[in-house]
Design a protein around this motif. Structure first.
Motif, short mmCIF file in Angstrom:
data_model
loop_
_atom_site.label_atom_id
_atom_site.label_comp_id
_atom_site.label_asym_id
_atom_site.label_seq_id
_atom_site.Cartn_x
_atom_site.Cartn_y
_atom_site.Cartn_z
N UNK A 27 -0.87 -8.54 -2.06
CA UNK A 27 -0.31 -8.39 -0.73
C UNK A 27 -0.85 -7.14 -0.04
N UNK A 28 -2.16 -6.98 -0.11
CA UNK A 28 -2.83 -5.83 0.50
C UNK A 28 -3.08 -6.16 1.98
N UNK A 29 -2.60 -5.34 2.91
CA UNK A 29 -2.65 -5.76 4.32
C UNK A 29 -4.02 -5.58 4.96
N UNK A 30 -5.04 -6.16 4.38
CA UNK A 30 -6.39 -6.01 4.93
C UNK A 30 -6.84 -7.28 5.63
N UNK A 31 -8.16 -7.43 5.68
CA UNK A 31 -8.75 -8.58 6.37
C UNK A 31 -8.47 -9.90 5.67
N UNK A 32 -8.39 -9.87 4.34
CA UNK A 32 -8.32 -11.09 3.55
C UNK A 32 -7.21 -12.02 4.01
N UNK A 33 -6.00 -11.47 4.08
CA UNK A 33 -4.88 -12.31 4.45
C UNK A 33 -4.99 -12.77 5.89
N UNK A 34 -5.50 -11.87 6.76
CA UNK A 34 -5.69 -12.23 8.17
C UNK A 34 -6.62 -13.43 8.28
N UNK A 35 -7.72 -13.39 7.50
CA UNK A 35 -8.71 -14.47 7.58
C UNK A 35 -8.11 -15.79 7.11
N UNK A 36 -7.40 -15.76 5.99
CA UNK A 36 -6.83 -17.01 5.47
C UNK A 36 -5.81 -17.58 6.46
N UNK A 37 -4.95 -16.71 6.99
CA UNK A 37 -3.98 -17.19 7.98
C UNK A 37 -4.67 -17.75 9.21
N UNK A 38 -5.67 -17.02 9.69
CA UNK A 38 -6.38 -17.44 10.89
C UNK A 38 -6.99 -18.83 10.67
N UNK A 39 -7.52 -19.05 9.47
CA UNK A 39 -8.15 -20.34 9.20
C UNK A 39 -7.11 -21.45 9.20
N UNK A 40 -5.99 -21.19 8.55
CA UNK A 40 -4.96 -22.22 8.48
C UNK A 40 -4.41 -22.51 9.88
N UNK A 41 -4.38 -21.51 10.75
CA UNK A 41 -3.90 -21.73 12.13
C UNK A 41 -4.98 -22.24 13.06
N UNK A 42 -6.22 -22.37 12.56
CA UNK A 42 -7.37 -22.71 13.39
C UNK A 42 -7.48 -21.75 14.58
N UNK A 72 0.85 -1.18 0.00
CA UNK A 72 0.00 0.00 0.00
C UNK A 72 0.89 1.23 0.00
N UNK A 73 0.27 2.36 -0.26
CA UNK A 73 1.02 3.61 -0.32
C UNK A 73 0.15 4.64 -0.99
N UNK A 74 0.68 5.35 -1.96
CA UNK A 74 -0.08 6.39 -2.65
C UNK A 74 -1.13 5.81 -3.57
N UNK A 75 -1.68 6.66 -4.37
CA UNK A 75 -2.78 6.28 -5.25
C UNK A 75 -2.34 5.23 -6.28
N UNK A 76 -1.05 5.22 -6.64
CA UNK A 76 -0.58 4.25 -7.63
C UNK A 76 -0.77 2.82 -7.15
N UNK A 77 -0.72 2.64 -5.84
CA UNK A 77 -0.89 1.30 -5.30
C UNK A 77 -2.34 0.83 -5.40
N UNK A 78 -3.25 1.78 -5.57
CA UNK A 78 -4.67 1.43 -5.62
C UNK A 78 -5.09 0.91 -7.00
N UNK A 79 -4.38 1.38 -8.05
CA UNK A 79 -4.92 1.20 -9.39
C UNK A 79 -5.18 -0.26 -9.75
N UNK A 80 -4.16 -1.11 -9.68
CA UNK A 80 -4.36 -2.50 -10.11
C UNK A 80 -5.35 -3.26 -9.22
N UNK A 81 -5.20 -3.22 -7.88
CA UNK A 81 -6.18 -3.96 -7.06
C UNK A 81 -7.61 -3.46 -7.25
N UNK A 82 -7.77 -2.12 -7.36
CA UNK A 82 -9.12 -1.57 -7.52
C UNK A 82 -9.76 -2.06 -8.81
N UNK A 83 -8.99 -1.97 -9.91
CA UNK A 83 -9.57 -2.39 -11.19
C UNK A 83 -9.87 -3.89 -11.19
#
Lengths: 305, 304
Positions: free
Chosen positions: A253-268, A166-177
């Motif tokens: 590699x967006x540091x939001x909920x998504x990765x947290x959820x997947x990790x949490x599931x794998x760790x039970x 994440x960072x400036x607006x340039x980091x938004x372009x690909x994930x947003x689209x």
């Protein structure tokens, strides 16, 4: 009206309870998180100790009652792995995910509305074909592949845009689209077909006969009426947007909920999973409740009873 | 004037045959570009799935590390033995994609059939009998709709070990609700139609009413919803395999192949590109075919 409201709220609460209960029992019938936490080699005494600390040695019913208390107070205890309040961790990550999801949502709406209007007004012209093509891409191209391909093209080959973080607006372009493509296609397709239906209505003919300007007919008369079904779709697509957000976050590699959820599931990590599921499902249920109620406000013909 | 008097009764047989002929002609007349393109794409995917051992140029699981990351035939360094190149373990990518069709279609088709059976049965019962059973079924549908699919899938796959059977289970678990809701809605309106009321007045049993009068009229809707669900399931299966939560990686799946390609994105663009194209073409084909079938069979579903 008020009895309808109460009925809808009760049904919504019931749905949240159902999701919570399903999550609880799915998690409890599974392998033991204690073993995962201390490792396979740990002594049985050590595993038993951890089980006691996590409250997993209690009878299932006692655990369930505790869990239901957690649903009401929105507190499921500490994350097994991080020893921090789980709900707090989820809420901390939520804004990052919401920013991405809202950016995608906004792009989808801002592009789909003019595009659908143009393709309905100028039917069977190049603009209509472009709109159909975009709807089709949204339908048939999986988000994870679209994301991977856009990284390949714009980050690896051309070096124009960052592929992760994440960072400036340039980091938004690909994930947003990437995330916007699916709702963009859905909204365009539905709004276009609703507009085409509405164009045949008597009140549009009347407006034409009155000599109204074409753009006033389309915006003031047709769009207003064609938009209602799109509103329902917007409510429903919120859930899919959340799912899409999980995948998009992992690709970029967006540091939001998504990765947290997947990790949490794998760790039970039960408290983390429970917190995110309840929060997201409640969000979905509440948004759909609001959409239903808006319906009655926007279209007085629909009596809420 | 020589017009046929309107009151002249038609024999039931004549009515039947004239209607079935016209319906068949209607279908044939409406075969259009979309139907042909969609049908061709779907046929290619089905052929690849069924005849994978005959079509694949190599064993999809045979690895030879000395030929790893070979580019497609038309790039320098590529060879015609490996038309679409090889992966990181030196396995033939084209063969893995062809076998991937098998895994993908087998899982998605099985899941659609099971989801339709469960969903239509529950929707029929709920819509036809109403009351408590209707309430229970519809509340279950509400819960399934409120559960974010990917979250449920991730939880499910983390609990039960990844594998084909569990992927099918999770797809059925999330997919039946759509069938149930639409079936119920249709049954509710159908119950008020004259022909159902007439049959009931004539003393037809519930069983017979459902079998002879309600179910046959549901079939177009079920086919249309089933086709659209099939497209969704192929995408969902691919997404799960992409996340590493689907079928174990030694079995080739389209989503799994894209995932494997991610690690080699700078050196071997083909690994993640071609399996994705296979997904897009197959889903497009099903979508085109589904669109066309909806227009022919049940135009009321257009807003879906």
């Amino acid at each position: 009206m008020s009895s309808y409201l109460i009925k809808r709220i009760v049904a919504s609460l019931f749905a949240i309870w159902g999701v919570a209960t399903l999550t609880f029992f799915l998690l409890r019938v599974t392998a033991d998180p204690a073993v995962l936490l201390v490792g396979e080699q740990a002594t049985p005494e050590r595993i038993a100790e951890v089980r006691t600390r996590l409250g997993l040695d209690q009878p299932l019913l006692v655990q369930y009652v505790d869990f239901l208390k957690g649903v009401v107070t929105l507190d499921f205890g500490d994350s097994y792995r991080f020893n921090e309040p789980a709900m707090h961790m989820v809420i901390e990550r939520l804004p990052t995910s919401l920013k991405l999801a809202s950016a995608a949502f906004l792009v989808a709406l801002l592009v789909s509305i003019p595009l659908a209007i143009a393709s309905a007004v100028w039917r069977d012209t190049p603009i209509d074909y472009i709109a159909s093509f975009i709807s089709f891409v949204g339908f048939a191209v999986p988000a994870f592949w679209l994301g991977a391909m856009s990284i390949l093209l714009f980050s690896v080959r051309l070096g124009w845009l960052p592929s992760s973080g994440t960072g400036g607006i340039r980091y938004y372009i690909l994930p947003t689209l990437t995330l916007a493509t699916w709702p963009l296609g859905q909204f365009t397709r539905l709004l276009r077909s609703e507009l085409l239906n509405v164009f045949h209505e008597d009140y549009i003919r009347t407006a034409r006969a009155k000599g109204l300007r074409e753009h006033r007919i389309v915006i003031g008369h047709a769009l207003k009426n064609a938009f209602l079904p799109v509103l329902t779709l917007i409510g429903i697509s919120f859930g899919s947007l959340l799912g899409g957000a999980i995948i998009t976050e992992i690709i970029f590699a967006w540091p939001g909920l998504g990765r947290l959820v997947v990790q949490a599931t794998l760790n039970r990590d039960f408290p983390l999973i429970e917190s995110s599921v309840i929060l997201l499902a409640s969000g979905f249920v509440i948004i759909n409740l609001i959409v239903d109620l808006l319906y009655g406000v926007l279209d007085p013909r629909i009596k809420l009873s | 004037m020589t017009s046929v008097p309107l009151s002249q009764p038609l024999s039931p047989g004549a009515l039947e045959s004239s209607r079935s002929v016209s319906r068949w002609q209607q279908v044939r007349r409406r075969l259009n570009g979309r139907a042909y393109i969609g049908g061709t794409l779907v046929a290619i995917a089905i052929l690849a799935a069924v005849f994978a051992p005959l079509l694949a140029p190599a064993d999809p699981e045979y690895a030879d590390i000395t030929i790893r990351l070979k580019p497609p035939a038309w790039q320098s360094g590529g060879s015609t033995t490996y038309l679409l190149g090889t992966d990181a373990l030196g396995r033939d990518l084209l063969s893995r994609i062809i076998y991937g069709a098998r895994t993908s279609l087998m899982i998605s088709v099985t899941a659609v059939i099971l989801a339709a059976l469960i969903g239509v049965t529950l929707g029929l019962i709920a819509g036809y009998y109403g009351g408590t059973i209707d309430l229970v079924v519809m509340r279950m549908v509400d819960i399934m709709f409120a559960f974010p699919f990917l979250l449920l899938a991730i939880t499910w796959m983390a609990i039960f070990s990844p594998g084909q059977r569990n992927v099918i289970a999770i797809l059925v678990l999330t997919g039946w609700a759509t069938f149930a809701r639409l079936t119920r809605g249709q049954v509710l309106t159908m119950k008020e139609r004259e022909y159902v009321i007439a049959a009931r007045v004539l003393g037809a049993s519930n069983d017979r009413l459902i079998r002879r009068h309600v179910l046959p009229n549901l079939i177009p809707t079920i086919i249309v919803i089933g086709t659209m669900t099939l497209a969704q399931f192929i995408l969902a299966e691919a997404a799960l395999s992409f996340l590493g939560l689907g079928v174990p990686p030694q079995t080739p799946t389209w989503g799994g192949l894209v995932n494997e390609g991610r690690d080699y994105i700078t050196q071997a663009w083909w690994i993640e590109t071609f399996p994705g194209i296979a997904i897009v073409l197959t889903v497009s084909g099903i979508g085109l075919l589904g669109d066309w079938m909806r227009d022919v069979l049940d135009p009321r579903l257009r807003s879906l």
